[in-house]
Scaffold this motif. Structure first.
Motif, mmCIF file in Angstrom:
data_model
loop_
_atom_site.group_PDB
_atom_site.id
_atom_site.type_symbol
_atom_site.label_atom_id
_atom_site.label_comp_id
_atom_site.label_asym_id
_atom_site.label_seq_id
_atom_site.Cartn_x
_atom_site.Cartn_y
_atom_site.Cartn_z
ATOM 1 N N SER A 30 0.804 -1.219 0.000
ATOM 2 C CA SER A 30 0.000 0.000 0.000
ATOM 3 C C SER A 30 0.839 1.272 0.000
ATOM 4 O O SER A 30 0.296 2.369 -0.149
ATOM 5 N N SER A 31 2.140 1.145 0.159
ATOM 6 C CA SER A 31 3.027 2.306 0.198
ATOM 7 C C SER A 31 3.572 2.677 -1.170
ATOM 8 O O SER A 31 4.277 3.685 -1.306
ATOM 9 N N TYR A 32 3.269 1.864 -2.164
ATOM 10 C CA TYR A 32 3.871 2.039 -3.482
ATOM 11 C C TYR A 32 2.828 2.254 -4.563
ATOM 12 O O TYR A 32 1.717 1.723 -4.498
ATOM 13 N N GLY A 33 3.233 3.022 -5.574
ATOM 14 C CA GLY A 33 2.405 3.104 -6.758
ATOM 15 C C GLY A 33 2.362 1.760 -7.463
ATOM 16 O O GLY A 33 3.240 0.905 -7.261
ATOM 17 N N THR A 52 -0.877 6.309 -8.004
ATOM 18 C CA THR A 52 0.026 6.554 -6.887
ATOM 19 C C THR A 52 -0.403 5.774 -5.650
ATOM 20 O O THR A 52 -1.517 5.230 -5.602
ATOM 21 N N TRP A 53 0.453 5.731 -4.669
ATOM 22 C CA TRP A 53 0.226 4.895 -3.488
ATOM 23 C C TRP A 53 -1.071 5.248 -2.776
ATOM 24 O O TRP A 53 -1.736 4.380 -2.211
ATOM 25 N N ASN A 54 -1.450 6.533 -2.815
ATOM 26 C CA ASN A 54 -2.652 6.974 -2.099
ATOM 27 C C ASN A 54 -3.877 7.064 -3.009
ATOM 28 O O ASN A 54 -4.941 7.466 -2.557
ATOM 29 N N SER A 71 -7.891 1.988 -10.142
ATOM 30 C CA SER A 71 -8.250 2.382 -8.782
ATOM 31 C C SER A 71 -7.589 1.422 -7.811
ATOM 32 O O SER A 71 -7.031 0.405 -8.219
ATOM 33 N N ARG A 72 -7.651 1.753 -6.526
ATOM 34 C CA ARG A 72 -7.049 0.846 -5.556
ATOM 35 C C ARG A 72 -7.810 0.868 -4.255
ATOM 36 O O ARG A 72 -8.447 1.873 -3.884
ATOM 37 N N VAL A 98 4.699 -3.319 -9.339
ATOM 38 C CA VAL A 98 4.771 -2.504 -8.133
ATOM 39 C C VAL A 98 5.926 -1.531 -8.270
ATOM 40 O O VAL A 98 7.057 -1.942 -8.560
ATOM 41 N N GLY A 99 5.647 -0.253 -8.085
ATOM 42 C CA GLY A 99 6.670 0.760 -8.214
ATOM 43 C C GLY A 99 7.783 0.599 -7.194
ATOM 44 O O GLY A 99 7.675 -0.187 -6.246
#
Length: 124
Positions: A30-33, A52-54, A71-72, A98-99
């Motif tokens: 969840s911390s990565y794009g 992006t991560w958020n 979306s995420r 995963v970025g």
């Protein structure tokens, strides 16, 4: 390094829709794009979309803009690619990536972690 896992591919008629999922198993997912890429037979892998991560910023290749939506859901460690108005030219294996830069607010940096891919075939 644990790979993300894609699912949701299949055979769909032109004009149809599919939703792909990319599930991350690592705590830091969840911390990565996350980006989606695709590779058609005989062609190079190409960028499709990224988020992006958020979830605030999203990016699309011109050829899918307006038809696809990324979306995420970080609580589920899942990134989705909603695909619509599909054409045979969208036929490819779709990969999740995963970025490699945590908490990146804008842009996308391709990482080393790739899923195994899921096949999308658009045909009548």
């Amino acid at each position: 390094q644990v790979r993300p896992v894609e699912s949701g591919g299949g055979l769909v008629q032109p004009g149809g829709s599919l939703r792909l999922s990319c599930v991350g198993s690592e705590r830091t997912f969840s911390s990565y794009g996350v980006g989606w890429f695709r590779q058609a037979p005989g062609k190079e892998r190409e960028f499709v979309a990224a988020i992006t991560w958020n979830g605030i910023n999203t990016y699309y290749a011109d050829r899918v803009k307006g038809r696809f939506a990324i979306s995420r859901d970080n609580a589920r460690k899942t990134v989705y690619l909603q695909m619509g108005s599909l054409t045979p030219e969208d036929t490819a294996v779709y990969f999740c990536n995963v970025g490699n830069v945590a908490y990146l607010e804008a842009g996308y940096h391709v990482g080393d972690s790739w899923g195994q891919g899921t096949q999308v075939t658009v045909s009548s």
